[in-house]
Scaffold this motif. Sequence first.
Motif, PDB file in Angstrom:
ATOM      1  N   CYS A   1      -6.306 -17.595 -19.740  1.00  0.00           N
ATOM      2  CA  CYS A   1      -5.832 -18.849 -18.480  1.00  0.00           C
ATOM      3  C   CYS A   1      -4.808 -18.939 -18.782  1.00  0.00           C
ATOM      4  CB  CYS A   1      -6.857 -19.887 -18.692  1.00  0.00           C
ATOM      5  SG  CYS A   1      -8.983 -19.459 -18.387  1.00  0.00           S
ATOM      6  N   ARG A   2      -4.334 -19.251 -19.878  1.00  0.00           N
ATOM      7  CA  ARG A   2      -3.149 -19.562 -19.924  1.00  0.00           C
ATOM      8  C   ARG A   2      -1.782 -18.390 -19.937  1.00  0.00           C
ATOM      9  NH1 ARG A   2      -4.702 -22.466 -25.920  1.00  0.00           N
ATOM     10  NH2 ARG A   2      -6.047 -23.533 -24.891  1.00  0.00           N
TER      11      ARG A   2
ATOM     12  N   GLU B   1      -0.757 -23.638 -12.346  1.00  0.00           N
ATOM     13  CA  GLU B   1      -1.312 -21.399 -13.096  1.00  0.00           C
ATOM     14  C   GLU B   1      -2.400 -21.909 -13.629  1.00  0.00           C
ATOM     15  OE1 GLU B   1       3.062 -21.640 -14.311  1.00  0.00           O
ATOM     16  OE2 GLU B   1       2.829 -19.365 -13.001  1.00  0.00           O
ATOM     17  N   VAL B   2      -2.508 -22.568 -14.993  1.00  0.00           N
ATOM     18  CA  VAL B   2      -3.601 -22.738 -15.892  1.00  0.00           C
ATOM     19  C   VAL B   2      -4.734 -22.979 -15.187  1.00  0.00           C
ATOM     20  CG1 VAL B   2      -4.570 -23.329 -17.601  1.00  0.00           C
ATOM     21  CG2 VAL B   2      -2.476 -23.169 -17.670  1.00  0.00           C
TER      22      VAL B   2
ATOM     23  N   ARG C   1      -5.443 -20.281 -12.570  1.00  0.00           N
ATOM     24  CA  ARG C   1      -6.274 -18.592 -13.225  1.00  0.00           C
ATOM     25  C   ARG C   1      -7.584 -18.754 -13.636  1.00  0.00           C
ATOM     26  NH1 ARG C   1      -2.502 -14.569 -15.093  1.00  0.00           N
ATOM     27  NH2 ARG C   1      -4.050 -14.090 -16.773  1.00  0.00           N
ATOM     28  N   GLN C   2      -8.279 -20.112 -13.942  1.00  0.00           N
ATOM     29  CA  GLN C   2      -9.529 -20.522 -14.938  1.00  0.00           C
ATOM     30  C   GLN C   2     -11.064 -20.209 -13.099  1.00  0.00           C
ATOM     31  OE1 GLN C   2      -9.887 -23.633 -16.431  1.00  0.00           O
ATOM     32  NE2 GLN C   2     -11.934 -23.595 -17.157  1.00  0.00           N
TER      33      GLN C   2
END
Length: 352
Positions: A236-237, A321-322, A325-326
Amino acid sequence: MEREREAAAAAQVPRPIRRRTYVRREHDIAHQRLFNDYFAKKPRWGPTVFHRRFRMRRDLFLRIIQTLEALDEYFQYWEDGVGRSGLTSLQKCMFALRKLAYGTTTDMFDEYLHVGETTGRECLMNFCRGVAEAYSDIYLRRPAAEDFQALMHMHEMAHGFPGMLWSIDCMHWEWKNCPTAWRGQFTSAYKGSHPTMILETIADHRLWIWHAYFVVAGSNNDNNVLNSSNLLADQCRGPGPAIEFTANRRQYHMGYYLAYGIYPRWLVFVKTISYPIGDRRVLFAARQEAARKDVGDDECGSSSSTATPPVARGLPMGFNEVIARQTSMRSQQDHAQLMNDMIEDVWKRNHH
């Protein structure tokens, strides 16, 4: 005045002197008995019995002793000021191993190993600390890009699943000495009436454990444990390696874990099919369950999966962004597409 006189009278009463009881322990005789039982050229109990009793191979145990002797002087042999022999490294490590294998009281092995309660507790603490210090860089490290590449290649060659990272599962450990006030949150009717703690692990084909998340209340299920663990944090990060693989001629940019039905329909999970209909789905379910249980042999060949080190960033990944992605990781639509592609890919690999 009366209270002062009573206190003065009580102070004049001599207190009993409690002396420490000395127990004569014959450490040299206990060491020789232990050596003859398990480590002599013709031991009384062979390697098979040793492995069954101590949950470890004898040669591995001896290598651990040699490592601890070189690492910590506590495990070296010594004599006291009057020349009495102390405990050998064999006795100290054997006590710790028996304690870990059986979980009994500390003075349980005093009659056989001649190790007192306080000394036995010190042996256990130093043994655990020494093993963690000696082997943490190898067995407790985070996987690098080379490890991901080797894992995906190994699993694709062994099971025919491109992009597979590990198998994920949770197990319940019974907590015998759970406090009464905590029994409710650590007890699940599905797992019986005994309190348990949940252990989440991921392992590869060689049964190498790459992740362990422990001490979760037994009343939770696998999904609750997944939401509280840090298993998917790197993906995720962004600091994790970039993963690419091809399934059914479609490119994917995120590895996955083999799991069973209770896990959510996310892109990072490839689950079995509970009631497969059709030859393709029946074959896929059989292959997935066999691979999840680490059944199969390594083969040689090329792999369609690649893992590269993460791209260096000047600034940490932003919050948006995190979240993106999650969201991509939890996409049920992408999960359905991946499942269909994996079903076709497994079918083509087994029916040229």
